[in-house]
Design an enzyme around this catalytic site. Structure first.
Site, mmCIF file in Angstrom:
data_model
loop_
_atom_site.group_PDB
_atom_site.id
_atom_site.type_symbol
_atom_site.label_atom_id
_atom_site.label_comp_id
_atom_site.label_asym_id
_atom_site.label_seq_id
_atom_site.Cartn_x
_atom_site.Cartn_y
_atom_site.Cartn_z
ATOM 1 N N HIS A 250 8.117 -2.631 -2.514
ATOM 2 C CA HIS A 250 7.116 -3.303 -1.667
ATOM 3 C C HIS A 250 5.835 -2.491 -1.497
ATOM 4 O O HIS A 250 4.755 -3.041 -1.446
ATOM 5 C CB HIS A 250 7.714 -3.700 -0.299
ATOM 6 C CG HIS A 250 8.152 -2.542 0.554
ATOM 7 N ND1 HIS A 250 9.374 -1.926 0.383
ATOM 8 C CD2 HIS A 250 7.552 -1.894 1.587
ATOM 9 C CE1 HIS A 250 9.500 -0.952 1.286
ATOM 10 N NE2 HIS A 250 8.405 -0.912 2.022
ATOM 11 N N ASP A 251 5.956 -1.175 -1.419
ATOM 12 C CA ASP A 251 4.770 -0.349 -1.178
ATOM 13 C C ASP A 251 4.342 0.460 -2.390
ATOM 14 O O ASP A 251 3.613 1.445 -2.253
ATOM 15 C CB ASP A 251 5.042 0.608 -0.004
ATOM 16 C CG ASP A 251 4.617 0.006 1.331
ATOM 17 O OD1 ASP A 251 3.836 -0.963 1.318
ATOM 18 O OD2 ASP A 251 5.073 0.518 2.369
ATOM 19 N N LYS A 254 0.868 1.872 -3.138
ATOM 20 C CA LYS A 254 0.282 3.054 -2.494
ATOM 21 C C LYS A 254 -0.036 4.156 -3.501
ATOM 22 O O LYS A 254 -0.770 5.083 -3.172
ATOM 23 C CB LYS A 254 1.211 3.576 -1.392
ATOM 24 C CG LYS A 254 1.187 2.682 -0.161
ATOM 25 C CD LYS A 254 1.965 3.301 0.979
ATOM 26 C CE LYS A 254 1.901 2.402 2.212
ATOM 27 N NZ LYS A 254 2.860 2.854 3.238
ATOM 28 N N HIS A 279 -3.248 -1.607 -0.793
ATOM 29 C CA HIS A 279 -2.000 -1.263 -1.511
ATOM 30 C C HIS A 279 -1.227 -2.528 -1.885
ATOM 31 O O HIS A 279 -0.448 -2.522 -2.821
ATOM 32 C CB HIS A 279 -1.128 -0.286 -0.703
ATOM 33 C CG HIS A 279 -0.334 -0.902 0.406
ATOM 34 N ND1 HIS A 279 -0.838 -1.128 1.656
ATOM 35 C CD2 HIS A 279 0.948 -1.348 0.451
ATOM 36 C CE1 HIS A 279 0.095 -1.668 2.427
ATOM 37 N NE2 HIS A 279 1.194 -1.823 1.712
ATOM 38 N N HIS A 305 3.879 -8.769 1.715
ATOM 39 C CA HIS A 305 4.769 -8.210 2.742
ATOM 40 C C HIS A 305 4.040 -7.837 4.038
ATOM 41 O O HIS A 305 4.697 -7.475 5.019
ATOM 42 C CB HIS A 305 5.611 -7.042 2.197
ATOM 43 C CG HIS A 305 4.850 -5.767 1.950
ATOM 44 N ND1 HIS A 305 4.084 -5.565 0.835
ATOM 45 C CD2 HIS A 305 4.750 -4.636 2.680
ATOM 46 C CE1 HIS A 305 3.543 -4.352 0.888
ATOM 47 N NE2 HIS A 305 3.936 -3.770 2.002
ATOM 48 N N HIS A 306 2.712 -7.922 4.053
ATOM 49 C CA HIS A 306 1.985 -7.734 5.321
ATOM 50 C C HIS A 306 1.343 -9.022 5.821
ATOM 51 O O HIS A 306 0.524 -8.985 6.755
ATOM 52 C CB HIS A 306 0.918 -6.647 5.183
ATOM 53 C CG HIS A 306 1.496 -5.267 5.049
ATOM 54 N ND1 HIS A 306 2.062 -4.591 6.100
ATOM 55 C CD2 HIS A 306 1.625 -4.455 3.966
ATOM 56 C CE1 HIS A 306 2.500 -3.404 5.680
ATOM 57 N NE2 HIS A 306 2.252 -3.294 4.382
ATOM 58 N N ASP A 334 11.086 -4.491 6.542
ATOM 59 C CA ASP A 334 10.240 -3.294 6.548
ATOM 60 C C ASP A 334 9.892 -2.894 7.981
ATOM 61 O O ASP A 334 9.975 -1.718 8.346
ATOM 62 C CB ASP A 334 8.967 -3.584 5.731
ATOM 63 C CG ASP A 334 8.186 -2.326 5.386
ATOM 64 O OD1 ASP A 334 8.791 -1.233 5.318
ATOM 65 O OD2 ASP A 334 6.959 -2.440 5.178
HETATM 66 FE FE FE2 Z 1 3.147 -1.999 2.864
HETATM 67 FE FE FE2 Z 2 7.839 0.363 3.752
#
Ligand code: FE2
Ligand code: FE2
Length: 391
Positions: A250-251, A254, A279, A305-306, A334
């Site tokens: 998911h991240d 970054k 990201h 996811h945000h 998360d």
């Molecule tokens: Fe994230």
């Molecule tokens: Fe995370």
């Protein structure tokens, strides 16, 4: 850029590796390969064993005779058992030596042979295993990753016969296909593992335990969703496996965020925060080719996811069901993990406070239906939490 990888990091990476190796996204394919091998040489039964943790685990098993005794629609139950890799059993010998075994009658194995036959399973299932063809699944570098075993070849009259040299050649072809499929899946897992490692090395907050927990929570929540939406078992299994990997990433975007922002100890200023938000898009861009269902799922997780159910999230400001399911679930998973755990900038919240927060965000930050399944899955989520503690 980074210090050398520490022992505890290596241990975490190893744990992640073990977790990824549980993924069974090849189930249907290997079932088909086994069926194909059996039909080609007219074998009544067969199994595929995979080498896991220095043992052979039975993973696929088919038995036409036993299947016919079951009521329609019911699946054959085979006890999940494991076999030591040594020369005492037929499949163990095969895995140890990398040699093919063609046995006319398992009950007549010469006493001088190192391996023997254990009639226990036959007794339990009221079945007589007679002729055996057991092949190692060998990679091009010669290591054995499993065993393909066929039992009771039938002649045209339906009588049990010995497997022939032609059968050996034909079944070798199937065992090669199975080996290649497994190696392809292994390659995919390795690539995902490397991507999560990269993300972890860049961002000390994205640790192995965190991604494992989020993936575990997300998969459990999806299972409830699939259950309530009547997704057929096999399809739910397949999608859970893809989702486990996708939610781990998911991240991953970054990796494209500047160190000064990523590793800033204090709060981000508004400009920095805007950069940090990218990201999501950077993550999605890693899967832009969308060559597979997995790529498209991973892209959806990364970019959404945000997002928030009420439309106030980022980067797109999507609302409600316009946010893909994978993003809606990963978001709850998360946040639950972030609140439950200690981070450099905050203490771990007590569980009741975390749960109250998730509940209060139902219909605001989170999809109410996903929140409902989150609470249903909670006992399983606790187990996952125990399994992947922060070091
Ligand atoms: Fe994230
Ligand atoms: Fe995370």
């Amino acid at each position: 850029m980074n210090e050398t990888i520490r022992d505890d990091q290596l241990r975490l990476l190893y744990e992640l590796d073990v977790d990824l190796s549980r993924i069974q996204d090849l189930d249907l394919l290997l079932e088909e390969i086994l069926r194909g091998a059996r039909h080609t040489v007219n074998a009544d039964a067969g199994s595929i064993y995979l080498v896991e943790a220095n043992q052979l685990q039975i993973r696929y098993s088919q038995n036409e005779t036993l299947q016919k005794r079951l009521p329609p629609g019911e699946q054959l139950m085979y006890s999940i058992f494991s076999i030591e890799i040594n020369n005492k059993t037929i499949s163990g010998y095969c895995a140890l030596t990398g040699e093919l075994l063609n046995i006319p009658d398992a009950y007549q194995i010469p006493p001088a042979a190192p391996y023997s036959f254990n009639p226990q399973y036959d007794k339990l299932s009221h079945y007589k295993s007679q002729s055996y063809l057991s092949l190692p699944m060998k990679t091009n570098t010669g290591s054995v990753i499993g065993v393909l075993q066929l039992i009771n070849a039938h002649d045209d009259q339906g009588e049990i016969r010995t497997f022939t040299a032609d059968d050996e050649r034909l079944v070798t072809h199937f065992s090669t296909s199975a080996t290649l499929a497994l190696q392809r899946a292994q390659l995919m897992r390795t690539m995902i593992l490397r991507m999560t490692r990269m993300a972890e090395l860049r961002d000390p907050k994205e640790t192995g335990p965190h991604v494992n927990r989020v993936a575990g929570y997300a998969t459990e929540i999806y299972r409830r969703w699939a259950h309530h939406h009547n997704v057929p078992g096999k399809e739910a299994d397949r999608l859970s496996d893809l989702f486990r990997m996708a939610s781990m990433l998911h991240d991953v975007g970054k990796v494209g965020i500047d160190d000064a922002i990523l590793k800033k100890p204090g709060k981000l200023d508004p400009t920095e925060y805007e950069v940090m938000k990218t990201h999501t898009n950077i993550g999605a861009s890693l899967f832009i080719d969308t060559q597979s269902e997995f790529d498209s799922m991973a892209a959806q997780v990364a970019v959404t996811h945000h997002e928030r159910w009420d439309g106030s999230g980022y980067p797109l400001g999507l609302a409600g069901n316009a946010i893909p399911l994978w993003g809606r679930i990963t978001s709850v998973a998360d946040v639950y993990d972030a609140l439950s755990c200690h981070r450099v900038y905050k203490e771990a919240w007590p569980e009741d406070k975390v749960l109250a927060e998730i509940r209060s965000q139902s219909g605001r930050q989170f999809d109410p239906e996903v929140v409902e399944y989150f609470f249903e899955a909670l006992p399983n989520l606790h187990q996952i939490f125990e399994r992947y503690p922060d070091s």
